[in-house]
Design an enzyme around this catalytic site. Structure first.
Site, PDB file in Angstrom:
ATOM      1  N   HIS A   1     -56.277 -38.254 -28.302  1.00  0.00           N
ATOM      2  CA  HIS A   1     -57.468 -37.615 -28.865  1.00  0.00           C
ATOM      3  C   HIS A   1     -58.429 -38.663 -29.433  1.00  0.00           C
ATOM      4  CE1 HIS A   1     -56.627 -33.432 -28.304  1.00  0.00           C
ATOM      5  NE2 HIS A   1     -55.522 -33.423 -29.039  1.00  0.00           N
TER       6      HIS A   1
ATOM      7  N   HIS B   1     -49.990 -37.950 -27.446  1.00  0.00           N
ATOM      8  CA  HIS B   1     -50.992 -36.891 -27.348  1.00  0.00           C
ATOM      9  C   HIS B   1     -52.049 -37.049 -28.443  1.00  0.00           C
ATOM     10  CE1 HIS B   1     -52.247 -32.633 -26.518  1.00  0.00           C
ATOM     11  NE2 HIS B   1     -52.594 -32.696 -27.794  1.00  0.00           N
ATOM     12  N   GLU B   2     -51.603 -37.306 -29.665  1.00  0.00           N
ATOM     13  CA  GLU B   2     -52.544 -37.461 -30.775  1.00  0.00           C
ATOM     14  C   GLU B   2     -53.387 -38.726 -30.616  1.00  0.00           C
ATOM     15  OE1 GLU B   2     -53.118 -35.063 -32.769  1.00  0.00           O
ATOM     16  OE2 GLU B   2     -51.458 -33.907 -31.958  1.00  0.00           O
TER      17      GLU B   2
ATOM     18  N   GLU C   1     -57.370 -30.705 -24.880  1.00  0.00           N
ATOM     19  CA  GLU C   1     -55.914 -30.666 -24.946  1.00  0.00           C
ATOM     20  C   GLU C   1     -55.283 -31.136 -23.635  1.00  0.00           C
ATOM     21  OE1 GLU C   1     -54.050 -30.251 -27.471  1.00  0.00           O
ATOM     22  OE2 GLU C   1     -55.581 -29.664 -28.894  1.00  0.00           O
TER      23      GLU C   1
END
Length: 255
Positions: free
Chosen positions: A136, A132-133, A192
């Site tokens: 980004h 997820h990070e 997100e």
């Protein structure tokens, strides 16, 4: 200066400036499948972000759990390699902090709080967080958020009758808010959700079980309001998010 004191011609100049900036600052991000408004790139945010990281490293308490640190670095290396990055250029630090939290800043610095392991139960779930990070970064989300803030500042500066030199200074000297933008500016709901989907793709490519991403968000949801991790604060883990992620995993045929 109030909005009423801004002259109409300055409002028109501000609108024209924003339109002009938008026309030259849009580019397509193939991974996201959409166009992005980017006045700056991740690289442009690195100096102030890394300065903030250096200050944090001086004051924050670092974990001395060698096994936990090794685990984060091992999973992290697999994730960024699967994403097409050089793992040697990424740094992972585990902070001794009970708040369930993880974050990434421009410059490939990833922070993981020890408290995150209250909700992360296995390496697949850790891969979901780190995926997820990493997503980004791929999505240039920090740069996009910074660009949106800069555009607003440029338009307001012109609308207030700023001189050409002053407008140029606003464009050039975004570093004054860079520490907050690079480290603290919340991602949007869209960001997100994009990071959820891209993160799942990355963890699957790295050999981790995508279904554990759903299990992770359910663990986070079980933490309740006060326990919601900061890196999810703009779009807390709720039933809608879990359902969307589950549907995406099934649509991709991930086991």
């Amino acid at each position: 200066m109030t909005l009423r004191s801004i002259k109409p011609k300055h409002l028109l100049l501000g609108a024209a400036a924003l339109i002009a900036v938008t026309l030259v600052a849009c580019e397509t991000n193939e991974t996201l499948g959409r166009s992005q408004f980017l006045l700056v790139d991740n690289k442009d945010l690195e100096p102030t972000a890394l300065q903030g990281w250096a200050e944090m490293m001086k004051t924050a308490k670092l974990s001395n759990d060698a096994a936990l640190i090794r685990r984060v670095r091992t999973v992290g290396a697999k994730i960024v390699t699967a994403a097409g990055y050089n793992a040697a250029e990424w740094e992972y630090v585990v902070f001794q902090n009970d708040q369930p939290n993880a974050f990434v800043i421009p410059g490939n610095k990833v922070g993981v709080n020890s408290g995150l392991f209250k909700v992360v139960k296995n390496d697949d779930q850790l891969a979901a967080v780190l995926g997820h990070e990493t997503a980004h970064v791929i999505g240039k989300h920090a740069a996009e958020r910074a660009s949106q803030q800069q555009a607003a500042a440029i338009g307001l500066t012109v609308a207030q009758g700023a001189t050409s030199g002053r407008a140029q200074q606003v464009i050039a000297n975004y570093g004054g808010m860079g520490a907050q933008l690079g480290l603290l500016l919340p991602y949007s709901r869209k960001h997100e959700l994009e990071a959820d989907r891209i993160g799942v793709d990355i963890m699957a490519k790295a050999g981790y079980k995508p279904s554990e991403a759903v299990a992770l968000w359910r663990n986070m949801q079980a933490q309740g309001g006060a326990g919601t991790p900061e890196f999810m604060s703009t779009h807390p883990s709720d039933t809608t998010r879990i359902n969307q992620l589950d549907a995406y995993i099934k649509s991709k045929g991930y086991l």
